[in-house]
Every structure is written in C-alpha cells, then in structure tokens.
Design an enzyme around this catalytic site. Structure first.
Site, PDB file in Angstrom:
ATOM      1  N   LYS A   1       6.309   3.146   6.258  1.00  0.00           N
ATOM      2  CA  LYS A   1       5.910   4.606   5.364  1.00  0.00           C
ATOM      3  C   LYS A   1       7.225   5.064   4.695  1.00  0.00           C
ATOM      4  O   LYS A   1       8.699   4.543   5.053  1.00  0.00           O
ATOM      5  CB  LYS A   1       6.443   5.862   6.347  1.00  0.00           C
TER       6      LYS A   1
ATOM      7  N   SER B   1       0.746  13.685   4.295  1.00  0.00           N
ATOM      8  CA  SER B   1       1.615  12.285   2.845  1.00  0.00           C
ATOM      9  C   SER B   1       1.612  11.441   3.503  1.00  0.00           C
ATOM     10  O   SER B   1       1.803   9.796   1.925  1.00  0.00           O
ATOM     11  CB  SER B   1       2.322  12.999   2.844  1.00  0.00           C
TER      12      SER B   1
ATOM     13  N   SER C   1       1.630  15.072   8.368  1.00  0.00           N
ATOM     14  CA  SER C   1       1.313  14.329   7.741  1.00  0.00           C
ATOM     15  C   SER C   1       1.116  12.442   8.784  1.00  0.00           C
ATOM     16  O   SER C   1       1.120  11.929   7.669  1.00  0.00           O
ATOM     17  CB  SER C   1       2.492  13.775   6.776  1.00  0.00           C
TER      18      SER C   1
END
Length: 491
Positions: A80, A155, A179
């Site tokens: 990420k 997210s 997330s």
C-alpha cells in the site's frame, strides 16, 4: 505449467524452494498479469519492474548457492502506497506527495526485503487512508475485480483488488478504522488488522497515530499468517511497538484448517445483530455462524453496549489526530510547493500548497479535527471521545472473559457502484460500522470470505483479545476449510 498467478503464496514459496520454478519466473508471471489487467482494475500506482526482477534474481542466486531461504522467499508482494520505500514513489494517494521518493524503507518494507519477498510496486488508496472506497485517491479510483463498475473498498482498495485480480499473491495494507478488513470483505480476500503495536508503524505515513496498524492481505488465511509472521514483532524505532514475540499465527492457521473448533467459544455481538446491514449480508453471516457451530464451536450472544458509540467516537479521534499529523505537509520540507514566487509570504505559500495538494475528504477531516481540538471544545469533543473509547475497551475486556473471540459481519453491505456514495460522507462512513470498535480497543481483527450476496463477496469478521491474534486465525482458517477461497469472474 499451470499459470503461476493462480498459486497461493505458500505454494509459490515451495516451488521456488524446490527449484521447480525460479523466483524470476514467478515475478515475471505477475508482472505480465499486471500489464494485462491493471488498466481496467487500477490497483497499482507504481510498478517497480526492474526492482522486482533484481530482487527475484537475488533469491535465485541465493538458492543456487545453497543458502537457506525464508518461508516466503521469491514470493511477490504489493505494498500500500502509505509505507515508505527507499527510492520508490510514496504518495499516500495524494497530490501533495506525487513526486516524493523517500530516502529510507519503512520497517515493514525492510522486513519484507530481508525475508526475500519480491516487491512488485505500490498500490492505490484513498488519500492519506481517509476513505472507504478508494475513490478519494488523487490518481483515480480502483475497481473491484468482481464487478469493475463497483468499488473495492477502502482505504486500501488497491491492495485487495490486486489480490482478487491475481496480480499478486500477497499485499500489505494499513488499518485505521477498517481499511484492511473492509476491502478484504468486498473483494473476497483475507484482510488482517493485527494487534495495535504488533506491527511497526515506522515509515508509515501517519493518519491517526493511536489507531494506524499495518497488516497482511492475502487470498488465503495461511498466506496471511505467513506474511504476518514476516512483518510482525517488536521494533525499537516505533515507540508504540509491543516488546513481545508474534503470536504463533501460522500454527493457528494450520490448526484451524483441520476444520475442528471443538472447545472454542465464540460471541456474536448483540449490538451488531442486523443494524444497518443488508439482508444478503446478514444471510451470509448467519450461514457462516451455522457452519462454525457444525465445526464444533459454541456460539453465544454477548453484549457490548457502548459499541453503538464507536462510529461517532472514531470520527472525533481520527480527524483530531490527522489534523495534527498532516500539519507537516506544508510545502516547506518536502512534497508539493505552490506559490513560491518570491512575493508571497511563507504563510501564503503554505496555505496555497495545502489548498492545491489536499483533496476534499482530507480537507473535511482536517477541519473537523482542528475544530475538535480547538480551545473551549477539546474536552467536549476529543476528551469525551477518548472516554467513550475507554468504555468500548471495557466492553471488549468483559466480552473476552466469556468467549475466546467475537464474530460479526465485516461490513454492512456488499461493494456498491463507483460514485454511489461520494456525495454523502455519512453513508460512506457507515462502511466501517463493524470494524471500528477493534481499532478503538487495539485488538486484532480478520475478515475472511463467508459467502455471496447478489453474486458479490461477503466477509466474516473475527475479533480477538490483544496479542491473541492466533485465536482469530484458527477460527478464520476453520471457516475457510469449508467455504474455501473465493474466485472472482475472469477479467
């Protein structure tokens, strides 16, 4: 040979260790897959082709020299874009960091490299991890491989979408309010939020420092456990890191895979019994509860009366901490700089930079957090929210005196269409209704696929006491042994 992208991480590591496939072959297969499908999925913000192949060659050289290899050596992983990677762009999904290349690796990335994993690149995310759909990325939305017209969660939707699209067998996410787990649920993958402090935050671009938790994402529970073991453990560079070994999550996952939960006591949270959840999600959850019972688990109802206040408490605590953390992005030290024409004052340059560099959701939360921390309001808002957080932690403590783990749906709904909720922030915030409590408490949580609703994945969440991450892995693996990993339609 069967397409290498279809193998699990554990299987790929075995192929490389036995010399049945090279790390370069495994890496190239995934790079080819990214080239073939990512223009439609948009899971990646940056693909480090040369860096990945160099790392793969190093693994092959070490194997040829007879050096011992780690349990995930030669296995590709996506990261990420909120964790720093030396010399590789780290944007946090924001325009304000669009051209930033960090001078150092985060602890998570450093441990991945040391273990011989092959970093493919950086995945898309909501800007500064603020969002539940990956639509708030400054670089465009990611699409769900199950239905490209729908969101992949957020997210960290890029990390989970990359798994579901078979672009990578492993990925790293971060979980502040759900997330990792929420994207895992809506993409039919496994997402893990470890115990807070069980994985290092050093090199993680901070959103809410008392909540942020990096963690593993995978297509199977065992793969997630293997990755968890690599990235977890005490880090002296993180003042909140717990000085204790990683719980034996791999052994727990293997034990759970036997399908025997005899002696395990699970609690269904009464306050989560259907509130705001779609009928299809509830049906899949109840079917999963029946499956767990058939596997030998005792399932009882427990009450956590303050869970209903988790969402409002979170949306005071997290914005308050983000308003402080994001003050460093001012155009002075690194990142975007706007209006530096020699005429404007420093304050004007800082203001222009933040106006141009931050997106609407980040601005919304910074303003909310600044207000909550302002003179005269601190005790009424932030202070009260922290008191509620304490009450929620006590609810967890009381519940875990009665049961080994708690279970709930991961999300109230399946993946919704792109653009369906961006006009209503509150509806977007509801995506984390069931995941936020464990962030406020600090304990671990895992989302594992448990069924389908309207042809789309539904996740079951398992929550455990702090530093009892192994308990949730056992339960998740047991359910997976019956339900099995999910395979999306072909892209």
């Amino acid at each position: 040979m069967t397409d290498l992208t279809s193998f699990s991480a554990a299987e790929l590591a075995g192929l490389v260790a036995r010399g049945e496939s090279s790390a370069v072959e495994v890496t190239q297969a995934h790079l080819d897959r990214i080239s073939a499908v990512d223009d439609r999925v948009h899971a990646f913000l940056h693909v480090d082709t040369e860096g990945a192949l160099d790392a793969a060659r190093d693994v092959d050289s070490r194997r040829a020299a007879g050096e011992p290899l780690g349990p995930l050596a030669g296995v590709p992983v996506a990261v990420k874009d909120v964790l720093t990677t030396k010399g590789v762009p780290t944007t946090a999904g924001s325009k304000i960091l669009a051209d930033w290349r960090p001078p150092y690796d985060s602890t998570i990335v450093r441990r991945l490299r040391a273990a011989g994993t092959v970093m493919l690149g950086k995945t898309n995310m909501d800007e500064f991890a603020m969002g539940s759909s990956t639509e708030y990325s400054a670089f465009g939305p990611t699409h769900n491989p199950w239905d490209l017209s729908r969101i992949p969660g957020g997210s960290g939707g890029g990390s989970s979408a990359a798994l579901a699209a078979y672009e990578t067998p492993l990925s790293i996410g971060s979980d502040t309010g759900g997330s990792i787990r929420q994207p895992g649920a809506v993409t039919g993958t496994v997402g893990v939020k470890p115990t807070y402090g069980g994985t290092s935050r050093y090199g993680l671009v901070a959103f809410s420092s008392s909540l942020d938790t990096p963690g593993p994402c995978a297509r199977t529970v065992l793969d997630a456990a293997l990755l968890h073991e690599v990235i977890g453990g005490h880090d002296p560079l993180d003042s909140t890191s717990i000085p204790a070994p990683v719980p034996d999550v791999v052994a727990a996952a293997r034990l759970g895979a036997s399908g025997d939960l005899t002696g395990v006591r699970l609690g269904v949270v009464r306050e989560f019994a259907g509130e705001g959840a779609e009928p299809g999600v509830l049906a899949a959850f109840h079917a999963a509860v029946e499956t767990l019972t058939k596997l030998g688990a005792e399932v009882v109802e427990v009450s956590c009366p303050h869970f209903q206040y988790a969402l409002p408490a979170y949306y005071l605590i997290a914005p308050s901490e983000c308003s402080s953390n994001l003050a460093r992005f001012d155009g002075v030290r690194f990142g975007l700089r706007v209006g530096d024409d020699g005429i404007r004052s420093l304050e004007e340059v800082m203001s222009a930079t933040r106006e141009a560099g931050f997106g609407p959701e980040v601005k919304r939360r910074v303003m909310l957090g600044t207000y909550a921390l302002s003179s005269g309001y601190y005790d009424a808002y932030y202070g009260q929210a922290q008191k509620v957080r304490t009450l929620i932690s006590r609810d967890f403590t009381t519940a875990f005196e009665q049961v080994d783990a708690l279970i709930s749906p991961t999300t109230p709904f399946v993946a919704f269409p792109v653009g369906a909720r961006t006009a209503d922030p509150y509806q977007m915030y509801l995506a984390d209704l069931f995941t936020i409590p464990s962030n406020l408490y600090g304990g671990p949580g895992i989302s594992v696929p448990c069924g389908l609703a309207d042809g789309l994945p539904v996740g079951l969440q398992v929550m455990a006491p702090t530093m009892a991450d192994d308990r949730m892995y056992r339960v998740a693996a047991a359910l997976e042994s019956v339900v099995g990993p999910f395979t999306p339609p072909a892209l």
